[in-house]
Design a protein around this motif. Structure first.
Motif, mmCIF file in Angstrom:
data_model
loop_
_atom_site.group_PDB
_atom_site.id
_atom_site.type_symbol
_atom_site.label_atom_id
_atom_site.label_comp_id
_atom_site.label_asym_id
_atom_site.label_seq_id
_atom_site.Cartn_x
_atom_site.Cartn_y
_atom_site.Cartn_z
ATOM 1 N N GLY A 90 19.703 8.605 76.093
ATOM 2 C CA GLY A 90 20.348 9.755 75.466
ATOM 3 C C GLY A 90 21.748 9.952 76.010
ATOM 4 N N CYS A 91 22.493 10.762 75.323
ATOM 5 C CA CYS A 91 23.864 11.019 75.757
ATOM 6 C C CYS A 91 23.897 12.079 76.850
ATOM 7 N N LEU A 92 24.911 11.997 77.672
ATOM 8 C CA LEU A 92 25.106 12.960 78.745
ATOM 9 C C LEU A 92 25.511 14.301 78.130
ATOM 10 N N SER A 93 24.793 15.366 78.454
ATOM 11 C CA SER A 93 25.097 16.671 77.856
ATOM 12 C C SER A 93 25.761 17.631 78.838
ATOM 13 N N ASN A 94 25.586 17.405 80.139
ATOM 14 C CA ASN A 94 26.288 18.233 81.129
ATOM 15 C C ASN A 94 26.455 17.443 82.420
ATOM 16 N N PHE A 95 27.381 17.901 83.230
ATOM 17 C CA PHE A 95 27.702 17.212 84.469
ATOM 18 C C PHE A 95 28.254 18.229 85.450
ATOM 19 N N SER A 96 27.875 18.081 86.717
ATOM 20 C CA SER A 96 28.409 18.936 87.784
ATOM 21 C C SER A 96 28.884 18.056 88.923
ATOM 22 N N PRO A 97 30.204 17.954 89.104
ATOM 23 C CA PRO A 97 30.697 17.178 90.231
ATOM 24 C C PRO A 97 30.349 17.879 91.546
ATOM 25 N N VAL A 146 30.033 21.173 80.431
ATOM 26 C CA VAL A 146 29.084 21.045 79.322
ATOM 27 C C VAL A 146 29.767 20.229 78.228
ATOM 28 N N ILE A 147 29.112 19.163 77.822
ATOM 29 C CA ILE A 147 29.645 18.306 76.761
ATOM 30 C C ILE A 147 29.019 18.797 75.461
ATOM 31 N N THR A 148 29.819 19.452 74.641
ATOM 32 C CA THR A 148 29.273 20.103 73.450
ATOM 33 C C THR A 148 29.157 19.162 72.256
ATOM 34 N N ARG A 149 30.025 18.143 72.173
ATOM 35 C CA ARG A 149 29.972 17.260 71.001
ATOM 36 C C ARG A 149 30.659 15.935 71.297
ATOM 37 N N TYR A 150 30.053 14.871 70.783
ATOM 38 C CA TYR A 150 30.662 13.540 70.795
ATOM 39 C C TYR A 150 31.105 13.224 69.377
ATOM 40 N N TYR A 151 32.278 12.645 69.234
ATOM 41 C CA TYR A 151 32.750 12.186 67.932
ATOM 42 C C TYR A 151 32.586 10.671 67.884
ATOM 43 N N LEU A 152 31.653 10.220 67.046
ATOM 44 C CA LEU A 152 31.310 8.804 66.957
ATOM 45 C C LEU A 152 31.430 8.344 65.508
ATOM 46 N N GLN A 153 31.717 7.061 65.317
ATOM 47 C CA GLN A 153 31.835 6.533 63.964
ATOM 48 C C GLN A 153 30.479 6.565 63.270
ATOM 49 N N GLN A 154 30.518 6.639 61.935
ATOM 50 C CA GLN A 154 29.297 6.846 61.137
ATOM 51 C C GLN A 154 28.221 5.799 61.395
ATOM 52 N N HIS A 155 28.579 4.554 61.518
ATOM 53 C CA HIS A 155 27.578 3.497 61.650
ATOM 54 C C HIS A 155 27.496 2.973 63.086
ATOM 55 N N ALA A 203 35.026 13.352 73.109
ATOM 56 C CA ALA A 203 34.031 14.361 73.453
ATOM 57 C C ALA A 203 34.730 15.691 73.714
ATOM 58 N N ILE A 204 34.075 16.764 73.288
ATOM 59 C CA ILE A 204 34.570 18.109 73.601
ATOM 60 C C ILE A 204 33.868 18.574 74.868
ATOM 61 N N LEU A 205 34.669 18.955 75.853
ATOM 62 C CA LEU A 205 34.146 19.401 77.143
ATOM 63 C C LEU A 205 34.462 20.872 77.351
ATOM 64 N N GLU A 206 33.499 21.605 77.849
ATOM 65 C CA GLU A 206 33.728 22.981 78.295
ATOM 66 C C GLU A 206 33.585 22.973 79.809
ATOM 67 N N VAL A 207 34.693 23.181 80.494
ATOM 68 C CA VAL A 207 34.718 23.092 81.950
ATOM 69 C C VAL A 207 34.867 24.497 82.528
ATOM 70 N N SER A 208 33.974 24.842 83.419
ATOM 71 C CA SER A 208 34.003 26.139 84.095
ATOM 72 C C SER A 208 34.112 25.891 85.597
ATOM 73 N N VAL A 209 35.157 26.449 86.218
ATOM 74 C CA VAL A 209 35.376 26.290 87.656
ATOM 75 C C VAL A 209 35.320 27.657 88.306
ATOM 76 N N ARG A 210 34.589 27.714 89.422
ATOM 77 C CA ARG A 210 34.449 28.962 90.175
ATOM 78 C C ARG A 210 34.921 28.726 91.606
ATOM 79 N N ALA A 211 35.838 29.564 92.067
ATOM 80 C CA ALA A 211 36.279 29.527 93.463
ATOM 81 C C ALA A 211 35.660 30.731 94.152
ATOM 82 N N SER A 212 34.926 30.484 95.235
ATOM 83 C CA SER A 212 34.234 31.597 95.889
ATOM 84 C C SER A 212 34.285 31.445 97.400
ATOM 85 N N ARG A 213 34.226 32.574 98.045
ATOM 86 C CA ARG A 213 34.107 32.631 99.502
ATOM 87 C C ARG A 213 32.805 33.359 99.784
#
Length: 149
Positions: free
Chosen positions: A67-74, A89-98, A123-133
């Motif tokens: 399956g395709c990768l749907s999310n990733f956390s470095p 979060v990888i919301t969508r891959y754009y791939l050729q029809q065939h 691919a459309i990526l939604e990247v969320s970064v949090r800086a915390s102490r």
């Protein structure tokens, strides 16, 4: 009669000088806080760009037979007591029809016309970064981006 400052005049001068010093210290504190916030924001943006690059690398090396990768956390990074965490979060891959990959990514894949070979694999990526102490979140950034691995 002697020409000198009276006690009231001396007190007024001391109050005036102390008032000016309080204003200078207040502006110094504001400037210091601004520099600290700017540093955290810049580090968050750099970590966000790094998270996008790491995600593209993970997509490129991912075995699509499972399956395709749907999310990733470095991995989190801690710099000067501030922890930077990213969720991608990888919301969508754009791939050729065939394309063979389109059958492997049924929920994330989106078929595009065969003539657009340059956009195959984007691919459309939604990247969320949090800086915390500790438990206190200092800065949160969100970016949506279209990338080609």
């Amino acid at each position: 009669m002697r020409r000198a400052l009276g006690i009231w005049q001396a007190i007024m001068m001391i109050l005036l000088v102390s008032g000016m010093m309080m204003i200078v210290l207040k502006y110094a504190a504001i400037s210091s806080q601004h520099v600290a916030n700017t540093y955290i924001t810049e580090q968050s943006e750099l970590f966000l760009n790094s998270a996008v690059e790491q995600t593209l690398l993970a997509i490129a090396f991912h075995d699509r037979n499972s399956g395709c990768l749907s999310n990733f956390s470095p991995p989190d990074v801690t710099i000067r007591g501030i922890t930077y965490h990213a969720d991608v979060v990888i919301t969508r891959y754009y791939l050729q029809q065939h394309s063979h990959d389109l059958a492997l990514c049924p929920t994330l894949g989106y078929a595009i016309k065969p003539s657009s070979a340059l956009s195959h694999g984007m691919a459309i990526l939604e990247v969320s970064v949090r800086a915390s102490r500790g438990a206190r979140v200092l800065r949160k950034l969100l970016r949506r981006t279209l990338q080609q691995p």
